[in-house]
Design an enzyme around this catalytic site. Structure first.
Site, PDB file in Angstrom:
ATOM      1  N   LYS A 266       0.835  -1.199   0.000  1.00 54.03           N
ATOM      2  CA  LYS A 266       0.000   0.000   0.000  1.00 54.03           C
ATOM      3  C   LYS A 266       0.872   1.252   0.000  1.00 54.03           C
ATOM      4  O   LYS A 266       2.027   1.216   0.440  1.00 54.03           O
ATOM      5  CB  LYS A 266      -0.874   0.037   1.265  1.00 54.03           C
ATOM      6  CG  LYS A 266      -1.974  -0.996   1.333  1.00 54.03           C
ATOM      7  CD  LYS A 266      -2.718  -0.882   2.656  1.00 54.03           C
ATOM      8  CE  LYS A 266      -3.843  -1.896   2.753  1.00 54.03           C
ATOM      9  NZ  LYS A 266      -4.955  -1.598   1.837  1.00 54.03           N
ATOM     10  N   ARG A 340     -10.901 -11.030   1.206  1.00 45.98           N
ATOM     11  CA  ARG A 340     -11.860 -11.967   0.596  1.00 45.98           C
ATOM     12  C   ARG A 340     -11.344 -13.396   0.632  1.00 45.98           C
ATOM     13  O   ARG A 340     -12.126 -14.343   0.626  1.00 45.98           O
ATOM     14  CB  ARG A 340     -12.168 -11.518  -0.833  1.00 45.98           C
ATOM     15  CG  ARG A 340     -11.002 -11.518  -1.792  1.00 45.98           C
ATOM     16  CD  ARG A 340     -11.193 -10.582  -2.967  1.00 45.98           C
ATOM     17  NE  ARG A 340     -11.157  -9.189  -2.546  1.00 45.98           N
ATOM     18  CZ  ARG A 340     -11.345  -8.153  -3.361  1.00 45.98           C
ATOM     19  NH1 ARG A 340     -11.596  -8.367  -4.648  1.00 45.98           N
ATOM     20  NH2 ARG A 340     -11.287  -6.920  -2.907  1.00 45.98           N
TER      21      ARG A 340
END
Length: 489
Positions: A266, A340
């Site tokens: 990130k 997920r």
């Protein structure tokens, strides 16, 4: 904070607080005073005009049993919501602490909604949650909170309401207190210890660790967690207080204790906020704690997949293909789409192990959710209209707002992979929240399921609406929402 009640004849208090509608000439439920005090109150009413959230304090003679009166504006009657009294009660509680009072009293107004004792619940939730402050690591602590007396009519029977409201508020506060912990103080093992601490013979607590996770086929959890020295955990809490053969409600919460993005690192800006990537799991912990304390006559299972997503020599990579607990394979195109993967394992496990009548999951899953809905509304995606309707009804009662997004075959097609059963990201930036949910749907075979993306609402951000009971930091979103849903079952 200790909470007690008194009838309207008891007026001895450091601070007597009453609610005022906008442009109203009276304070709801305020007892009669002498002419001099009444004149001062009337003048204050004119000055403040009952504007929402505006407070006006009137000092009285030291010889009087009431030392101060506080007038609290709640706005126009037609604009009142299920959140108004909660919001204003929070502001009152914070003012009482600011004045360094040992106690304060709030006059309970009539209920403005068709829910018995709803204002009592709102007063308690607003006051308790507003006084929460994350000062664990500060040398100077906030100090003790003032106690609350709720002034009610003699005929009001609210002892059960008070106990329930306190437990619900404490569940949200418990969630906030864990979610606010920094990553060096909260690893997957720490979360497992929190789960053990709240079970205490009231719930069954099971922890699955490495290498058992790999052995049992939890490919998503193992892959995401393998880059960190802090090993992943699958935390399971079981509250079995319903009929023995009744299928449970399964709650699943994503708990990435810190998310660097892994190899798909990130940007550095605001990466510190990724300590909040565990909020879904913390929500489940808060709910399960409250469910146990409320002794709900239900079977409820909480499942929390917990990992730390770090770059390193052992990290999973873009291009990898992993096998999930469901048996399906996933092509990894971005290691920052890790939530997920661990949720898919937990959802499949929850369905296969417990054959539940419903599954609800919570996750700070996608930044796209903030783009779509902002920072005050959570996204809901579901495969069952009836379950979604019940969640929406609880959302309206608790004002933890949600909005349903669609999920049809077109979105399912967007995550198809040429080399595996699916890929862990969709096509570009299109429908990021929905394609993440599409990935999760592959883990569900037939169970009614609701996915709640709390990326925008799990902690206070620059565009978050001010709510007195949500001081800066984690909000505990979802705890009150799901407890309302469960209690109505």
């Amino acid at each position: 904070m200790k909470i007690k009640t008194a009838n309207s004849s008891k007026k001895k208090t450091n601070l007597l607080c009453g609610f005022v509608l906008e442009n109203d000439s009276k304070v709801l439920g305020l007892p009669k005073f002498d002419a001099k005090t009444t004149n001062v109150i009337n003048q204050s009413l004119k000055d403040m005009e009952g504007k929402l959230g505006k407070l006006s304090i009137i000092p009285l003679s030291e010889k009087k049993s009431i030392q101060r009166i506080l007038l609290a504006g709640i706005g126009k009657k037609e604009n009142l919501t299920n959140d108004t009294i909660r919001f204003v009660s929070g502001k009152i509680a914070q003012k009482a602490r600011e004045l360094k009072l040992k106690e304060f009293s709030i006059i309970s107004p009539p209920s403005f909604v068709n829910e018995p004792n709803s204002t009592i619940s709102q007063i308690i939730e607003g006051s308790k949650m507003a006084l929460y402050k994350f000062d664990k690591f500060k040398s100077e602590k906030t100090g003790s909170d003032p106690n609350l007396t709720i002034i009610v009519s003699k005929s009001t029977k609210i002892s059960k309401t008070i106990k329930t409201s306190e437990i619900v508020a404490n569940g949200a506060i418990f969630t906030k207190s864990i979610a606010n912990l920094p990553p060096n103080e909260c690893t997957p093992t720490t979360l497992a210890n929190f789960a053990r601490s709240i079970s205490k013979n009231k719930m069954k607590c099971s922890i699955i660790s490495e290498p058992e996770l790999k052995k049992k086929g939890f490919g998503g959890i193992s892959a995401v967690g393998q880059g960190s020295k802090n090993q992943p955990k699958l935390i399971i809490l079981e509250h079995n207080h319903g009929p023995r053969n009744e299928k449970p409600i399964v709650l699943v919460g994503k708990a990435v204790t810190f998310d660097t993005g892994g190899i798909s690192l990130k940007p550095g800006s605001a990466m510190d906020e990724m300590k909040f990537d565990k909020c879904g799991g913390c929500t489940v912990l808060g709910i399960m704690k409250a469910v146990s304390e409320l002794k709900l006559p239900l079977n409820v299972v909480g499942i929390i997949p917990s990992v730390e997503n770090m770059p390193g020599g052992e990290s999973y990579r873009p291009g990898d293909i992993i096998k999930l607990y469901s048996g399906k394979t996933a092509e990894i195109l971005n290691t920052d789409a890790e939530g997920r993967l661990i949720l898919s394992d937990a959802l499949s496990y929850g369905e296969k192990q417990y054959s539940p009548k419903a599954i609800i999951d919570f996750a700070t899953l996608t930044g796209a959710c903030i783009v779509a809905l902002g920072t005050n509304v959570a996204a809901v995606i579901s495969n069952d209209e009836k379950l979604t309707k019940k969640i929406n009804e609880s959302s309206k009662r608790t004002t933890e707002e949600v909005w349903e997004l669609p999920l049809n075959q077109d979105y399912m097609d967007m995550i198809k992979s040429e080399v595996a059963d699916m890929k862990n990201v969709g096509i570009g930036k299109a429908a990021g929240t929905i394609t993440a949910a599409a990935f999760l749907k592959n883990a569900i075979e037939k169970t009614p399921w609701v996915h709640i993306d709390i990326a925008g609402v799990a902690w206070t951000q620059s565009s978050t609406k001010e709510k007195s009971y949500n001081p800066k930091g984690a909000t505990g979103f979802g705890v009150r929402l799901i407890l309302d849903y469960l209690q109505r079952l």
